[in-house]
Design a protein around this motif. Structure first.
Motif, mmCIF file in Angstrom:
data_model
loop_
_atom_site.group_PDB
_atom_site.id
_atom_site.type_symbol
_atom_site.label_atom_id
_atom_site.label_comp_id
_atom_site.label_asym_id
_atom_site.label_seq_id
_atom_site.Cartn_x
_atom_site.Cartn_y
_atom_site.Cartn_z
ATOM 1 N N UNK A 54 0.888 -1.275 -0.033
ATOM 2 C CA UNK A 54 0.204 0.020 0.058
ATOM 3 C C UNK A 54 0.870 1.190 -0.115
ATOM 4 N N UNK A 55 0.402 2.368 -0.539
ATOM 5 C CA UNK A 55 1.050 3.629 -0.415
ATOM 6 C C UNK A 55 0.195 4.580 0.434
ATOM 7 N N UNK A 56 -0.461 4.066 1.570
ATOM 8 C CA UNK A 56 -1.372 4.774 2.289
ATOM 9 C C UNK A 56 -0.631 5.972 2.904
ATOM 10 N N UNK A 57 0.768 5.892 3.173
ATOM 11 C CA UNK A 57 1.451 6.826 3.996
ATOM 12 C C UNK A 57 2.569 7.796 3.016
ATOM 13 N N UNK A 58 2.169 7.208 1.648
ATOM 14 C CA UNK A 58 2.621 8.197 0.656
ATOM 15 C C UNK A 58 4.267 7.582 0.429
ATOM 16 N N UNK A 59 4.318 6.462 1.075
ATOM 17 C CA UNK A 59 5.488 5.506 0.619
ATOM 18 C C UNK A 59 5.104 4.112 0.515
ATOM 19 N N UNK A 60 5.483 3.322 -0.267
ATOM 20 C CA UNK A 60 5.385 2.015 -0.400
ATOM 21 C C UNK A 60 5.741 1.073 0.955
ATOM 22 N N UNK A 61 4.750 0.172 1.446
ATOM 23 C CA UNK A 61 5.198 -0.488 2.400
ATOM 24 C C UNK A 61 4.083 -1.695 2.311
ATOM 25 N N UNK A 62 4.304 -2.994 3.084
ATOM 26 C CA UNK A 62 3.567 -3.944 3.319
ATOM 27 C C UNK A 62 2.381 -3.579 4.061
ATOM 28 N N UNK A 63 1.308 -3.778 3.894
ATOM 29 C CA UNK A 63 -0.009 -3.714 4.656
ATOM 30 C C UNK A 63 0.194 -3.880 5.964
ATOM 31 N N UNK A 64 0.890 -5.120 6.317
ATOM 32 C CA UNK A 64 0.827 -5.524 7.625
ATOM 33 C C UNK A 64 1.967 -4.710 8.374
ATOM 34 N N UNK A 65 2.666 -3.672 7.987
ATOM 35 C CA UNK A 65 3.634 -3.039 8.521
ATOM 36 C C UNK A 65 3.288 -1.564 8.432
ATOM 37 N N UNK A 66 2.068 -1.284 8.049
ATOM 38 C CA UNK A 66 1.459 0.094 7.954
ATOM 39 C C UNK A 66 0.905 0.524 9.300
ATOM 40 N N UNK A 67 1.507 1.329 9.920
ATOM 41 C CA UNK A 67 0.566 1.562 11.264
ATOM 42 C C UNK A 67 -0.594 2.695 11.299
ATOM 43 N N UNK A 87 -4.064 0.504 17.686
ATOM 44 C CA UNK A 87 -4.260 -0.882 16.689
ATOM 45 C C UNK A 87 -3.112 -1.854 16.690
ATOM 46 N N UNK A 88 -3.526 -3.116 16.102
ATOM 47 C CA UNK A 88 -2.400 -4.126 15.765
ATOM 48 C C UNK A 88 -2.514 -4.731 14.624
ATOM 49 N N UNK A 89 -1.689 -5.447 13.971
ATOM 50 C CA UNK A 89 -1.682 -5.967 12.801
ATOM 51 C C UNK A 89 -1.087 -7.452 12.955
ATOM 52 N N UNK A 90 -1.714 -8.520 12.673
ATOM 53 C CA UNK A 90 -0.990 -9.940 12.911
ATOM 54 C C UNK A 90 -1.247 -10.830 11.758
ATOM 55 N N UNK A 91 -0.130 -11.571 11.500
ATOM 56 C CA UNK A 91 -0.292 -12.614 10.350
ATOM 57 C C UNK A 91 0.555 -13.674 10.928
ATOM 58 N N UNK A 92 -0.115 -14.845 10.907
ATOM 59 C CA UNK A 92 0.648 -16.147 11.439
ATOM 60 C C UNK A 92 1.976 -16.366 10.561
ATOM 61 N N UNK A 93 2.811 -17.009 10.955
ATOM 62 C CA UNK A 93 4.137 -17.259 10.242
ATOM 63 C C UNK A 93 4.046 -18.066 8.838
ATOM 64 N N UNK A 94 2.811 -18.778 8.797
ATOM 65 C CA UNK A 94 2.819 -19.555 7.263
ATOM 66 C C UNK A 94 2.165 -18.615 6.447
ATOM 67 N N UNK A 95 1.714 -17.315 6.929
ATOM 68 C CA UNK A 95 1.044 -16.459 6.152
ATOM 69 C C UNK A 95 -0.597 -16.900 5.600
#
Length: 711
Positions: free
Chosen positions: A37-50, A501-509
């Motif tokens: 996503x580019x929600x914060x004007x830079x490209x980043x993984x959805x799960x790393x976007x706070x 907020x929180x963002x969680x994804x299991x290790x097997x994705x």
């Protein structure tokens, strides 16, 4: 509830293997798709976007039958999207209780819409139909630092496809209920080694859903075409230029309501709450003709750790509407009209910086709009003109204090000037003009903690700002001051938002769970309030308001064949300080402690995509989705139950067969399969003894057969 979820997911994250996040998803067909996503004007993984953001890819949009902006609300927490009262080609968008009902040039949206980075200033024409969309990102909560003005509720980013070097031809044709015909096409490919191009087109037509029992006319039809062209030039691997142009023509009727109660002296026997919602006695001319077009250029240059961006946009909008609202006698409706001519352009320059320890963006922005509205039929007739100039500078950055903890700080300064002129030419031989300046500082501060590679938490504080404006008050209006009526300014809407907020994804994705809790405190929440005894509204500022709630979104892929998804949200909102509003009986009340208009208390959704492993040539794909939306008020005063949209559960489903080579797909799709009947919007005409109420029905069950191709 939020504390329980945090604790449960945190425990699971602490037990996970630290290096599991780096698992190669490309080798695991059962893994959830990685979303950038580019929600914060830079490209980043959805799960790393706070931030609280929902991202829907092109395939997700297709699976969930999301074909336009109006369909998004079934997949978004704490979000209402529908046409406003009587206006078919405008968008009523509320996120977390902040939004705007009024279309036209006097009111600005509280949820900003961007297409390929360019701001769309008017709600007219904002119900975009999707034909060449790569993904949609919806940010919830004020976006005052990076997006600035008119994003106090959130922002919707629509990112269209960028043509590549591989030729592509795709599209679909569908036919179904009410003679609905949909057709879309997309063609893309190279023109030279460093130049690619694409063109897309869309046609959408449907017969009217509402029958007039007096004239026999079929009303509330759809009739729309649109096209978009794009050129993508890459002279070097660090420098790109993308030029776009789009055109939309929407000749759909203005929306016609359904009499639920009669105005005094009107004697239609069918006007009752339990009537057939797809018949009406409201007569009068219906007309709609919207033309929207625009062009834009984006340039991007990478130099070292910096990326320099320029976003230029120019837009034009013409919108002619004639709308019969309610009957005040058995033969005469209240008619209103708009003839809007809007011209705007914007320019943004920003530079982003990205290293292992620090990432951020700094930029400047300018916006200019000139808008005219001629209303010869509305009583009293008038001409309106509005000019807006807005400039802003902003910066935001995140510094990693440690390898897992980041501190975010940002600040935006906005200066805006609005000039407004009104001419009520049947009352005065002269026009009346006014001018107002507004300024705002909108900061953000946040802290994020990547507890494990698969689990992140964050907290943030943000301020938001929505522009002030002018109400057009006719000179003959009794203002109670002895002074003739004229333009009256209303104040900006300001909000302080607290979020965790929180963002969680299991290790097997295979499983993803994202959540947020929030509290927003408004000063001057802008509200459309009725002039007593009329259908005319003006914008008023609530002295104070508060919205708080929780949001959860989940995706689970137990195996390669099945993907499950769901969401849940709950919020409550109240006006927290005294302010006056007129109720359905023309009584001026203190509306403190009333529920906030268009705020949906509870929403929930659940769905699946299933591609079974069958011993056949080709593939079968099954999709199903259910959405629950609780009831919400359509007016500020909360006085008559008929002015409340009732709760409903909506069921959508589809079944598709794809040929072995993947080039052709044949599908049958259904929306609102349970045929829930409800009113998406409601209009009141106040009266001391018998208020008149008209409802605007949502679409009934629609079934379509579709043929798609992709080469």
């Amino acid at each position: 509830m939020g504390i329980t979820v945090f604790a449960t997911v945190s425990s699971a994250a602490l037990l996970s293997a630290p290096g599991a996040w780096a698992q190669d998803q490309a080798n695991d067909q059962s893994a959830l798709e990685e979303i950038i996503v580019t929600a914060q004007r830079t490209s980043e993984n959805l799960q790393r976007s706070p931030v609280a953001v929902t991202a829907l890819t092109a395939q997700t949009l297709k699976n969930r039958q999301i074909t336009s902006v109006r369909d998004l609300s079934n997949s978004l927490p704490n979000t209402l999207i529908s046409p406003p009262t009587a206006v078919s080609n405008a968008a009523r968008i509320y996120i977390r209780g902040a939004g705007q009902d009024n279309s036209g040039i006097l009111a600005d949206p509280a949820v900003a819409i961007y297409v390929d980075g360019a701001y769309m200033p008017r709600t007219n024409g904002a119900l975009f139909d999707f034909s060449d969309v790569d993904r949609v990102e919806v940010l919830r909560g004020p976006q005052g630092t990076l997006y600035g003005r008119n994003a106090s509720g959130g922002a919707i980013n629509i990112i269209t496809k960028t043509p590549g070097q591989t030729p592509e031809v795709s599209g679909d044709v569908a036919y179904g209920s009410f003679n609905t015909l949909d057709a879309r096409a997309y063609v893309a490919g190279p023109l030279a080694d460093n130049l690619t191009a694409s063109i897309s087109g869309l046609y959408r037509r449907r017969d009217g859903l509402v029958e007039n029992t007096i004239t026999g006319d079929k009303l509330n039809n759809r009739n729309l075409i649109s096209t978009r062209g794009k050129l993508h030039y890459t002279p070097t691997d660090r420098f790109t230029i993308t030029a776009t142009a789009d055109y939309t023509k929407d000749k759909s009727h203005s929306l016609t309501g359904v009499n639920l109660t009669n105005y005094p002296g009107v004697t239609f026997p069918l006007a009752k709450p339990d009537r057939d919602p797809f018949t009406t006695e409201i007569t009068g001319k219906h007309y709609g003709n919207l033309t929207s077009w625009g062009a834009g250029v984006q340039a991007r240059y990478e130099v070292g750790d910096w990326t320099l961006n320029s976003i230029s946009s120019y837009r034009r909008l013409n919108n002619r509407l004639i709308i019969p609202l309610v009957m005040v006698t058995n033969t005469a409706p209240i008619l209103i009209d708009f003839d809007i001519h809007d011209k705007s352009w914007s320019q943004e320059f920003n530079a982003s910086y990205d290293t292992e320890r620090f990432k951020g963006v700094v930029g400047v922005y300018y916006f200019n709009e000139n808008a005219y509205d001629f209303e010869p039929i509305t009583s009293p007739p008038k001409n309106l003109y509005r000019k807006t100039d807005a400039a802003a500078a902003y910066a935001q950055g995140t510094f990693k204090i440690t390898d897992t903890v980041g501190l975010t700080g940002g600040l935006r300064y906005t200066y805006e000037q609005t000039k407004f002129t009104q001419a009520y030419y049947t009352q005065r031989t002269y026009g009346q003009a006014a001018k107002q300046d507004w300024k705002a500082w909108t900061p953000k501060i946040g802290l994020e903690w990547q507890i494990q590679p698969s689990f992140m938490t964050y907290v943030s504080f943000t301020k938001g700002f929505k522009s002030g404006g002018f109400n057009a008050i006719s000179p003959n209006t009794n203002t109670g001051t002895g002074i003739e009526g004229g333009p009256i300014a209303y104040d900006p809407e300001k909000v302080k938002s607290y979020e965790a907020g929180f963002k969680y994804q299991t290790p097997d994705n295979r499983f993803r769970l994202n959540g947020a809790i929030f509290r927003a405190v408004y000063n001057g929440l802008q509200l459309p309030v009725y002039f007593p005894g009329t259908v005319n509204t003006y914008t008023s500022n609530a002295t104070g308001a508060r919205v708080q709630g929780i949001e959860l979104e989940a995706n689970y892929r137990p195996n390669q064949a099945l993907e499950l998804y769901g969401s849940f949200s709950h919020q409550d909102g109240k006006y927290t300080a005294p302010f006056s509003c007129s109720d359905a009986y023309n009584v001026i009340r203190n509306c403190q402690d009333r529920e906030i208009k268009a705020l949906i208390p509870t929403q929930a959704s659940a769905g699946f995509t299933y591609t079974p492993d069958l011993d056949i040539q080709g593939k079968i794909r099954l999709n199903g989705g259910w959405t629950y939306i609780s009831g919400y008020w359509n007016n500020v005063s909360n006085t008559v139950d008929l002015e409340k949209t009732g709760s409903r559960g909506l069921l959508n489903a589809s079944v598709a067969y794809q040929t072995p080579n993947g080039h052709w797909t044949f599908s049958v799709e259904g929306k609102n399969l349970a045929n829930e009947k409800y009113y998406a919007a409601v209009l009141q005409v106040a009266n001391a003894t018998s208020p008149s109420v008209a409802g605007y029905p949502a679409d009934p069950r629609v079934v379509m057969a579709r043929i798609s191709f992709n080469y």
